[in-house]
Design an enzyme around this catalytic site. Structure first.
Site, PDB file in Angstrom:
ATOM      1  N   LYS A 104       0.833  -1.200   0.000  1.00 57.11           N
ATOM      2  CA  LYS A 104       0.000   0.000   0.000  1.00 57.11           C
ATOM      3  C   LYS A 104       0.871   1.253   0.000  1.00 57.11           C
ATOM      4  O   LYS A 104       1.903   1.302   0.674  1.00 57.11           O
ATOM      5  CB  LYS A 104      -0.910  -0.023   1.237  1.00 57.11           C
TER       6      LYS A 104
ATOM      7  N   SER B 143      -9.292   1.961   2.525  1.00 57.47           N
ATOM      8  CA  SER B 143      -8.379   2.729   1.697  1.00 57.47           C
ATOM      9  C   SER B 143      -7.319   1.884   0.996  1.00 57.47           C
ATOM     10  O   SER B 143      -6.553   2.400   0.187  1.00 57.47           O
ATOM     11  CB  SER B 143      -7.697   3.799   2.550  1.00 57.47           C
TER      12      SER B 143
ATOM     13  N   SER C 110      -9.909  -0.444   6.643  1.00 56.87           N
ATOM     14  CA  SER C 110      -9.243  -0.237   5.353  1.00 56.87           C
ATOM     15  C   SER C 110      -8.570  -1.468   4.768  1.00 56.87           C
ATOM     16  O   SER C 110      -8.113  -1.432   3.627  1.00 56.87           O
ATOM     17  CB  SER C 110      -8.214   0.898   5.468  1.00 56.87           C
TER      18      SER C 110
END
Length: 529
Positions: free
Chosen positions: A111, A186, A210
């Protein structure tokens, strides 16, 4: 070095009136007769700050000879997947000698809020230039030590501040099962790349859902471990209380293997002081029991009876509960009334502490501070602030307002959060795990950027069952269990996730129950509701 002197030294920029100007925004003042003394003290601390600022920083440096960063590049459209799922493409080959390479030949994406040395990081934003870390996050070093090959960084949502997948300044991430729909956030790019079969594992972060939300919406397995089990070293923080890092994969086995590689105290992050030694957990080896006799499963009424839960999601969830029962589990409906307070408690906690982080005011934790990131984005200016996505701007507006109008509210939220944790821990004296839908509805369409409210609409209610476990710190895993029709189009079928939650530090039980359920059927073949 002394931080006090009897007169202001030449070149010191502190001048008459600076003390008063510093206090003025708070509507505070000092007595005029004390002004000269406070000016002298402020000048002294300025010199001390300059001295510390000039010291060499202390960050762990990666072994670039053993793990060179190859062909780091901003991908063009031909190299993209699912819209803009990639942030940067590159290759770092993992170590296959020495320690047992438990992730040998596995491909991993990271990420875009997790530090990878020499790889620019955008944090889903264009409010400041991309910054380039000097260090690798602990979990990056550990998957390389375990033999994995890291093949790129994956798009994350703007400041990791959305459960949608259209907020990143780098571009929209499409759901792998239906373009035009959210892959969740996210950890949006990572979930899409895993679910779409492009990579084996994504390293993600979870501060309100997330990891679990995109795993649910995209149709893969996402695990938020017990708070502190996995070090957060080298990762951009929201609220340290909520910070969790963990894996997304297509199978419980791969999630468990990754957790074996990344879990355990690293000598840096004080969140993980009680986590135990790295490579001492045997999560994957524990996945041998495919029946659930003797396992007690609580079905949380507050998790699926609310009107927010889509009927198709509820039906698929209850079918999964029947499967748990058929596997021998003792299944019982339970009620934890405080569960419904979770979203409010998380919101207050996250807005106040999140604002401190966004404004560069985070403090109070022992760990690795990403000082280059702070320099890249601070101080905020009006033009930079305007570039933020509305969800991040709203966090700052909310946080500053709450701090000014509700003194002690953050502490109250923390206290009630502990009460919710204790209510769950009492429940786990009777039950091994508790289950509920991960998200109340399947992936929504991407939102519109035409107005602030339209930007936020797709995320409303999404973390109904996820954010609470960031508050309490309990391990929670999302497992794909079937399909349901999109809210706006019955012809579009999208994945449904079931969330398995366990007691603190009982991550193995969560994985074992998820593995047994996963092995009992092929979720992709289930009839859509």
């Amino acid at each position: 070095m002394s931080v006090f002197f009897e007169k202001i030294l030449p070149g010191n920029p502190v001048k008459e009136g600076d003390v008063e100007a510093t206090l003025s925004p708070l509507n505070l003042s000092i007595r005029p007769e004390d002004a000269a003394d406070y000016q002298l003290l402020l000048a002294a601390i300025h010199d001390c700050a300059e001295h510390v600022d000039q010291l060499p920083d202390y960050q762990p440096l990666p072994d670039r000879e053993r793990c060179p960063r190859q062909n780091v590049r901003l991908p063009d459209q031909d190299e993209q997947d699912f819209g803009h799922a990639w942030a940067y493409r590159f290759l770092i080959e993992g170590e296959t000698s020495g320690k047992t390479p438990i992730l040998k030949a596995k491909t991993v994406c990271v990420k875009d809020c997790i530090a990878v040395a020499d790889v620019p990081q955008s944090f889903g934003s264009d409010a400041f230039p991309a910054w380039t870390p000097k260090t690798d996050a602990t979990i990056v070093s550990r998957v390389l030590d375990a033999g994995a090959n890291i093949v790129g960084t994956a798009t994350c949502e703007n400041f990791c501040n959305s459960t949608s997948s259209f907020t990143s300044a780098q571009g929209i991430v499409e759901n792998p099962h239906a373009a035009g729909y959210s892959s969740g956030g996210s950890t949006s790019g990572g979930a899409a790349l895993v679910a779409g079969g492009v990579v084996d594992i994504a390293l993600g972060t979870d501060q309100g859902g997330s990891i679990r939300v995109p795993a649910s919406l995209s149709g893969c397995v996402g695990f938020k471990p017990t708070h502190g089990l996995v070090p957060f070293t080298g990762i951009s923080s929201g609220d340290p209380v909520d910070d969790h890092a963990g894996p997304i994969a297509r199978s419980v086995d791969d999630v468990a293997a990754c957790l074996d590689a990344i879990a355990g105290y690293d000598g840096i992050d004080d969140r993980s002081l009680g986590a135990g030694r790295p490579r001492s957990f045997d999560f994957q080896r524990s996945l041998t029991k495919l029946r659930l006799e003797g396992i007690r499963v609580g079905v949380l009424e507050e998790g699926y009876t609310t009107g927010l839960v889509q009927s198709g999601v509820r039906n698929v969830f209850l079918q999964s509960v029947d499967r748990l029962r058929s596997l021998g589990a003792q299944v019982e409906s339970i009620s934890i009334p405080l569960h419904v307070e979770g979203p409010s408690i998380w919101t207050i906690q996250q807005r106040i502490s999140g604002t401190a982080g966004i404004l560069g005011h985070s403090s109070g934790r022992r760990g690795l501070y990403l000082t280059d990131f702070e320099r890249a984005r601070l101080p905020w200016t009006a033009p930079n602030f305007q570039k933020l996505f509305p969800s991040t701007k709203n966090t700052v507006v909310n946080g500053l307002y709450l701090q000014s109008r509700f003194p002690g509210l953050y502490g109250k939220a923390m206290n009630v959060g502990r009460q919710i944790r204790d209510a769950y821990e009492t429940c786990f004296e009777r039950f091994d795990v508790v289950v509920m839908p991960t998200t109340p509805f399947v992936a929504p369409r991407h939102g519109s950027k035409d107005s602030v409210l339209e930007c936020l609409k797709p995320s409303i209610g999404m973390t109904l069952n996820t954010a609470i476990f960031n508050v309490t710190g309990h391990p929670a895993l999302s497992l794909p269990v079937g399909w349901s029709a999109a809210v706006d189009d019955k012809a579009v079928l999208l994945p449904v996730g079931l969330q398995v939650v366990g007691a603190l530090w009982q991550d193995k039980k969560v994985l074992q129950v998820a593995k047994a359920l996963e092995s009992s059927f092929v979720w992709q073949d289930t009839k859509a509701e």
